[in-house]
Design a protein around this motif. Structure first.
Motif, PDB file in Angstrom:
ATOM      1  N   SER A 189       5.757  -2.813   6.606  1.00 52.59           N
ATOM      2  CA  SER A 189       4.359  -3.115   6.400  1.00 52.59           C
ATOM      3  C   SER A 189       4.172  -4.307   5.317  1.00 52.59           C
ATOM      4  O   SER A 189       3.235  -5.255   5.545  1.00 52.59           O
ATOM      5  CB  SER A 189       3.607  -1.926   5.884  1.00 52.59           C
ATOM      6  OG  SER A 189       2.416  -2.037   5.627  1.00 52.59           O
ATOM      7  N   SER A 190       5.030  -4.032   4.192  1.00 54.53           N
ATOM      8  CA  SER A 190       4.916  -5.197   3.084  1.00 54.53           C
ATOM      9  C   SER A 190       5.353  -6.515   3.635  1.00 54.53           C
ATOM     10  O   SER A 190       4.640  -7.359   3.157  1.00 54.53           O
ATOM     11  CB  SER A 190       5.608  -4.683   1.831  1.00 54.53           C
ATOM     12  OG  SER A 190       5.706  -5.410   0.928  1.00 54.53           O
ATOM     13  N   GLN A 191       6.272  -6.362   4.410  1.00 57.73           N
ATOM     14  CA  GLN A 191       6.654  -7.838   4.801  1.00 57.73           C
ATOM     15  C   GLN A 191       5.659  -8.323   5.792  1.00 57.73           C
ATOM     16  O   GLN A 191       5.432  -9.732   5.733  1.00 57.73           O
ATOM     17  CB  GLN A 191       8.144  -7.636   5.809  1.00 57.73           C
ATOM     18  CG  GLN A 191       9.308  -7.334   5.063  1.00 57.73           C
ATOM     19  CD  GLN A 191      10.457  -7.108   5.917  1.00 57.73           C
ATOM     20  OE1 GLN A 191      10.182  -6.429   7.051  1.00 57.73           O
ATOM     21  NE2 GLN A 191      11.541  -7.266   5.503  1.00 57.73           N
ATOM     22  N   ARG A 192       4.836  -7.651   6.534  1.00 56.59           N
ATOM     23  CA  ARG A 192       3.756  -7.946   7.049  1.00 56.59           C
ATOM     24  C   ARG A 192       2.551  -8.738   6.421  1.00 56.59           C
ATOM     25  O   ARG A 192       1.989  -9.933   6.543  1.00 56.59           O
ATOM     26  CB  ARG A 192       3.072  -7.071   8.393  1.00 56.59           C
ATOM     27  CG  ARG A 192       2.296  -7.450   9.246  1.00 56.59           C
ATOM     28  CD  ARG A 192       2.134  -6.464  10.110  1.00 56.59           C
ATOM     29  NE  ARG A 192       0.876  -6.860  11.207  1.00 56.59           N
ATOM     30  CZ  ARG A 192       0.842  -7.566  12.197  1.00 56.59           C
ATOM     31  NH1 ARG A 192       2.027  -8.234  12.500  1.00 56.59           N
ATOM     32  NH2 ARG A 192      -0.086  -7.577  12.922  1.00 56.59           N
ATOM     33  N   THR A 193       2.329  -7.941   5.446  1.00 64.38           N
ATOM     34  CA  THR A 193       1.190  -8.379   4.463  1.00 64.38           C
ATOM     35  C   THR A 193       1.589  -9.578   3.700  1.00 64.38           C
ATOM     36  O   THR A 193       0.739 -10.348   3.205  1.00 64.38           O
ATOM     37  CB  THR A 193       0.639  -7.173   3.758  1.00 64.38           C
ATOM     38  OG1 THR A 193       1.718  -6.703   2.756  1.00 64.38           O
ATOM     39  CG2 THR A 193       0.008  -6.114   4.296  1.00 64.38           C
ATOM     40  N   ALA A 194       2.953  -9.709   3.266  1.00 65.24           N
ATOM     41  CA  ALA A 194       3.430 -10.844   2.460  1.00 65.24           C
ATOM     42  C   ALA A 194       3.391 -12.249   3.247  1.00 65.24           C
ATOM     43  O   ALA A 194       3.379 -13.127   2.609  1.00 65.24           O
ATOM     44  CB  ALA A 194       4.677 -10.627   1.633  1.00 65.24           C
ATOM     45  N   MET A 231      -4.188   2.439  -7.996  1.00 68.40           N
ATOM     46  CA  MET A 231      -3.554   2.498  -6.851  1.00 68.40           C
ATOM     47  C   MET A 231      -4.470   2.591  -5.595  1.00 68.40           C
ATOM     48  O   MET A 231      -3.937   1.753  -4.582  1.00 68.40           O
ATOM     49  CB  MET A 231      -2.651   3.823  -7.114  1.00 68.40           C
ATOM     50  CG  MET A 231      -1.729   4.059  -5.602  1.00 68.40           C
ATOM     51  SD  MET A 231      -0.396   2.834  -5.390  1.00 68.40           S
ATOM     52  CE  MET A 231       0.736   3.499  -6.874  1.00 68.40           C
ATOM     53  N   LEU A 232      -5.520   3.058  -5.621  1.00 65.95           N
ATOM     54  CA  LEU A 232      -6.339   3.165  -4.261  1.00 65.95           C
ATOM     55  C   LEU A 232      -6.832   1.458  -4.091  1.00 65.95           C
ATOM     56  O   LEU A 232      -6.792   1.338  -3.003  1.00 65.95           O
ATOM     57  CB  LEU A 232      -7.544   3.896  -4.504  1.00 65.95           C
ATOM     58  CG  LEU A 232      -8.558   4.163  -3.413  1.00 65.95           C
ATOM     59  CD1 LEU A 232      -7.758   4.816  -2.043  1.00 65.95           C
ATOM     60  CD2 LEU A 232      -9.432   5.182  -3.775  1.00 65.95           C
ATOM     61  N   GLU A 233      -7.154   0.893  -5.154  1.00 67.46           N
ATOM     62  CA  GLU A 233      -7.914  -0.124  -4.961  1.00 67.46           C
ATOM     63  C   GLU A 233      -6.672  -1.462  -4.516  1.00 67.46           C
ATOM     64  O   GLU A 233      -6.838  -2.074  -3.412  1.00 67.46           O
ATOM     65  CB  GLU A 233      -8.180  -0.878  -6.275  1.00 67.46           C
ATOM     66  CG  GLU A 233      -8.733  -2.207  -6.024  1.00 67.46           C
ATOM     67  CD  GLU A 233      -9.162  -3.005  -7.586  1.00 67.46           C
ATOM     68  OE1 GLU A 233      -9.257  -4.161  -7.707  1.00 67.46           O
ATOM     69  OE2 GLU A 233      -9.111  -2.277  -8.752  1.00 67.46           O
ATOM     70  N   SER A 237      -6.783  -2.742  -0.550  1.00 73.27           N
ATOM     71  CA  SER A 237      -6.535  -4.453  -0.625  1.00 73.27           C
ATOM     72  C   SER A 237      -5.373  -4.674   0.439  1.00 73.27           C
ATOM     73  O   SER A 237      -5.409  -5.586   1.353  1.00 73.27           O
ATOM     74  CB  SER A 237      -5.958  -4.939  -2.043  1.00 73.27           C
ATOM     75  OG  SER A 237      -5.847  -6.456  -1.759  1.00 73.27           O
ATOM     76  N   VAL A 238      -4.288  -3.907   0.513  1.00 73.46           N
ATOM     77  CA  VAL A 238      -3.330  -4.172   1.737  1.00 73.46           C
ATOM     78  C   VAL A 238      -3.863  -3.803   3.119  1.00 73.46           C
ATOM     79  O   VAL A 238      -3.540  -4.525   3.993  1.00 73.46           O
ATOM     80  CB  VAL A 238      -2.079  -3.058   1.397  1.00 73.46           C
ATOM     81  CG1 VAL A 238      -1.337  -3.068   2.743  1.00 73.46           C
ATOM     82  CG2 VAL A 238      -1.343  -3.369   0.028  1.00 73.46           C
TER      83      VAL A 238
END
Length: 250
Positions: A189-194, A231-233, A237-238
């Motif tokens: 997921s992080s790879q996708r958003t980055a 953390m929720l913010e 954002s993600v």
């Protein structure tokens, strides 16, 4: 003991429908566990008896039992039989990532689940973290800034390291195991958003690092509600980024 076996056999008795036989067997055994007819450490009837009681072939029964063993619900002991595991929550989430397919919808489901779990973990970390653990989070932030300058494509690993360590410092074993179980999915997921159509987006990476800094500052200030909010913010954002990427691809 004989009376108990008869009672348990009655719970298994009854043919299953022809469609999705293995899944029906799986669900019947899970129902018996939920209804307390089967408890941690209990031994199931022998395969021959169980297949007769349920009106299925032994091959189909073995398929269902193997599935439950993969879920850590059953333990298949060679030469001894089939037993209900301890059913400890940490054990049951261990193979969670194996059954999660990373489609766009599952990316969104993952981040929604994290929005429920991780703010609470951050709040607990703000209450329970030790000074040497604060230093560990600071080290991750330092390496993240270095990564941004030199190797932004490597950020997803550091991103998830920050989140799993935060959960670990909540000192809640189940939260820690859940985060460990979904770590590989979260990296994807992080790879996708980055990323971006032109490669890694340093703007997105920098924004994520700054949000990590906000979370860490709240934890260092021993402010649980602020840590929860930060953390929720961050996770929302993600989620917004994931939805935006999907809209661009359609």
């Amino acid at each position: 003991m004989a009376t108990q076996n008869v009672s348990l056999n009655d719970q298994f008795r009854g043919a299953v429908h022809r469609e999705g036989i293995s899944e029906q067997i799986t669900q019947r055994i899970l129902s018996l566990i939920r209804e307390k007819h089967l408890k941690p450490g209990d031994k199931l009837p022998p395969e021959r008896d169980l297949s007769t009681l349920m009106g299925v072939s032994r091959a189909t029964l073995r398929e269902a039992l193997s599935h439950l063993a993969m879920m850590n619900v059953l333990e298949l002991r060679h030469g001894s039989g089939t037993f209900i595991t301890s059913l400890e929550p940490q054990l049951l989430v261990e193979n969670f990532s194996l059954v999660f397919s990373l489609t766009h919808n599952s990316f969104l489901q993952l981040i929604e689940a994290r929005e429920v779990i991780e703010p609470g973990a951050a709040a607990l970390a703000a209450q329970r973290i030790e000074e040497d653990e604060v230093l560990q989070l600071e080290d991750i932030l330092e390496r993240s800034y270095d990564c941004l300058r030199n190797h932004p494509a490597d950020f997803p690993q550091l991103d998830i390291e920050f989140h799993t360590k935060t959960a670990e410092f909540s000192r809640n074993a189940l939260l820690t195991r859940i985060m460990q179980a979904i770590a590989q999915m979260s990296i994807a997921s992080s790879q996708r958003t980055a990323g971006s159509p032109r490669g890694v987006s340093t703007v997105r990476v920098e924004r994520a690092i700054k949000m990590h800094q906000n979370i860490l500052d709240a934890i260092k200030a021993r402010n649980p509600e602020l840590a929860r909010q930060c953390m929720l913010e961050h996770l929302r954002s993600v989620e917004d980024t994931l939805r935006g990427i999907h809209a661009e691809e359609e």
